[in-house]
Design an enzyme around this catalytic site. Sequence first.
Site, PDB file in Angstrom:
ATOM      1  CG  ASP A 256      -2.327   0.798   0.861  1.00 42.04           C
ATOM      2  OD1 ASP A 256      -3.326   0.453   1.547  1.00 42.04           O
ATOM      3  OD2 ASP A 256      -2.418   1.834  -0.024  1.00 42.04           O
TER       4      ASP A 256
HETATM    5  C1  GLC Z   1      -4.331   3.973  -0.468  1.00 42.04           C
HETATM    6  C2  GLC Z   1      -5.170   3.167   0.042  1.00 42.04           C
HETATM    7  C3  GLC Z   1      -5.068   1.803  -1.128  1.00 42.04           C
HETATM    8  C4  GLC Z   1      -5.026   2.647  -2.539  1.00 42.04           C
HETATM    9  C5  GLC Z   1      -3.754   2.988  -2.617  1.00 42.04           C
HETATM   10  C6  GLC Z   1      -3.301   3.671  -4.059  1.00 42.04           C
HETATM   11  O1  GLC Z   1      -3.600   4.656   0.547  1.00 42.04           O
HETATM   12  O2  GLC Z   1      -5.025   2.581   1.182  1.00 42.04           O
HETATM   13  O3  GLC Z   1      -6.670   1.214  -0.859  1.00 42.04           O
HETATM   14  O4  GLC Z   1      -5.077   1.376  -3.231  1.00 42.04           O
HETATM   15  O5  GLC Z   1      -3.549   3.925  -1.257  1.00 42.04           O
HETATM   16  O6  GLC Z   1      -4.082   4.899  -4.085  1.00 42.04           O
END
Ligand code: GLC
Length: 707
Positions: A256
Amino acid sequence: MSRIDSLVAAMTLTEKLGQMTMATGDSAVTGAVMRTGLDAGIASGAIGNVLNIAGADKARAAQRLALESRLKIPLLLGLDIIHGHRTIFPIPLGETAAFDPLLWEATAREAAKEGAADGLHMTFAPMLDVARDPRWGRIAEGSGEDPYVGQAMARAKVKGFQGGRLDGADTLAACAKHYCAYGAPTAGRDYATTDVTPRALREIYLPPFEAALNAGVATVMPAFSSIDGIPLSAHRGLLKDYLRGKLGFDGVIVSDYNAIAELIHHGVAADVVEAAALALKAGIDIDMMANAYHDGLPAALQRGLVTMTDIDTAVRRVLRLKEQLGLFDDPYRRGGVESATVLAARRQLAREAATRSIVLLKNDGAALPLAEGRLAVIGPLADAAGDMRGCWSAAGVASDCVSALAGLRFALPHQSILYAPGVDIESDDESGIAAGAALCDEADAILLCLGESAAMSGEACSRAHPGLPGKQAALVDAVLARAGGKKVIAILFSGRPLVVPDLVARVDAVLAAWAPGCEAGNALADLLTGRASPSARTPVSWPRAVGQIPVFFGERPTGRPASSADHYTSKYLDVPNEPLFPFGHGLTYGDFAYTGLQATPDRAAEADGFTVSVTLTNQGPRAAGETVFLFTRDKVASISRPMELKGFSRITLQPGESGTVSFSLAARDLRFPGPDLEPLYEPGEIEILAGPSADRARLLSATVRLV
Ligand code: GLC
């Protein structure tokens, strides 16, 4: 030598780490950390993957930079297409309320087509976190409280996003996220630790991910959070050993946003070198936005914390995903203009999805559908087109959305529809309340449009008081004081079940609209006027009080089940144990009677199963669609068993019509994680329950036996 072998042999360490790095573009902001130098990084091969670029021209330009780099490895482009790309469908929690996997798949298919037309290759969806805590803002992004529903959603979304083949011009690689138990944070606070038992993992939080893997999901994203003190981004037990080892997942694991660097905050890494090593050893292939692999792995190699084989293994997975997506064969395969016909059909699907997502929670005195007459539409969400998108609205724009007010005015062009916001969504300003309430005098029915803005749910949006924000309650008081016995209907827009017991008690009807997407107003008008009949059911229990949270139907029995006649039983002094609305609750404009539950044969061995059937009769005045739920409860087992959902099915009946809903229930599906957490088949009596929701008082019951 294969393409991948020859590339890996030719790559410098920087280029290898580039394939293990994902950096953000500027079409969306989805995290706190930002970096510069994207184009230069792509051109040098130091960045091999990019998120948050929307638009075919931008995607093409970025891809061209990659193809001009030394090894010409195509770029992987991802975006959070969670519930639509430009055409926004209901938020996942709302769409789940349709309890229709074919619909769930169809909207994902259309979202994939639209995202691919914008040059994208990957979506960071479906979000598969089972959630039972409305304080947690990301409950909006998932499919509610039940793992069986989560599994059905996982299958439908992976199939919808990925289509028949990953290298299609209109398919996206899907991403099962956030692995795992992210939906059970301490105190409902996003990113907080989760302390769930190994049994809870296997009974509740892992099944949707296993379903996604079985459906062929291309990628997985670990959660920001930790389980039992081990952050998922460094969790060798759950990533390398369970996901990859036991479940056999060999696709790409993408971290993440900045999560690898955050292992330092978690207190399990002293610096970025240790953080990078922990993540790589756990099985993460792509570092999203921490730049930890780029900054930390060279030193980790020197310190002997990782090997070049570890790095090559990750690089190979990324290159294989790009091959599977067809990016080497034709990096510009995705990207094109869709016809007006396709776009119109997609909007129609959005309208159908919205109509089938909006739950009729209460309808006293048949307040709905609306009778002819003048309407007062009051509240801060009445003309809030942008908020109809909800959280994670990708490339969706406010001006494409139809507000509740606009939809009603379009549907009822000759009817008096007066409007006043009354209050803002969140401010303390009460100066508009009087004017709002005064509209009641000029109306025959009153619609209160209340709830949360799109920015109040989703990531980093936990609420300790998940009720009506700002001064909306004061507006409600003023309107009800002025309504003078006229019908008052509340439409709740939110990313979560709201804790609003007083409002529910005082108005005649309540619709849970969630965030219905770009066709919100048209769908609401269809339902309010009776052109469509509500059929949605809530996929998550609605608490009567915050103090009940977590409240859900699948709670394991206690040794002292609640009894009003016995003080020493599991209950509150001040509220009932039952939620305000149970899982599966939802009214229609029909009136369904359930009779004749049958489960045959009365016994079955593990290789066999049962047929369960129940007869429904629509005793109401209007045609309606009814969703029937099938639950089971293992009365006596080596592990105490909760009531479990084992099926749901929909039937549409005309007034006076009867029909039978049947389920096939395999005996194997009644296994459960035994003392060793492996699936256990245990002979004994099983209670079969069927009905309109998890409310035990409304379920028909029969008993069968496993032999
Ligand atoms: C965010 C979220 C995740 C998302 C990623 C990319 O922090 O936790 O669900 O897909 O970053 O945007």
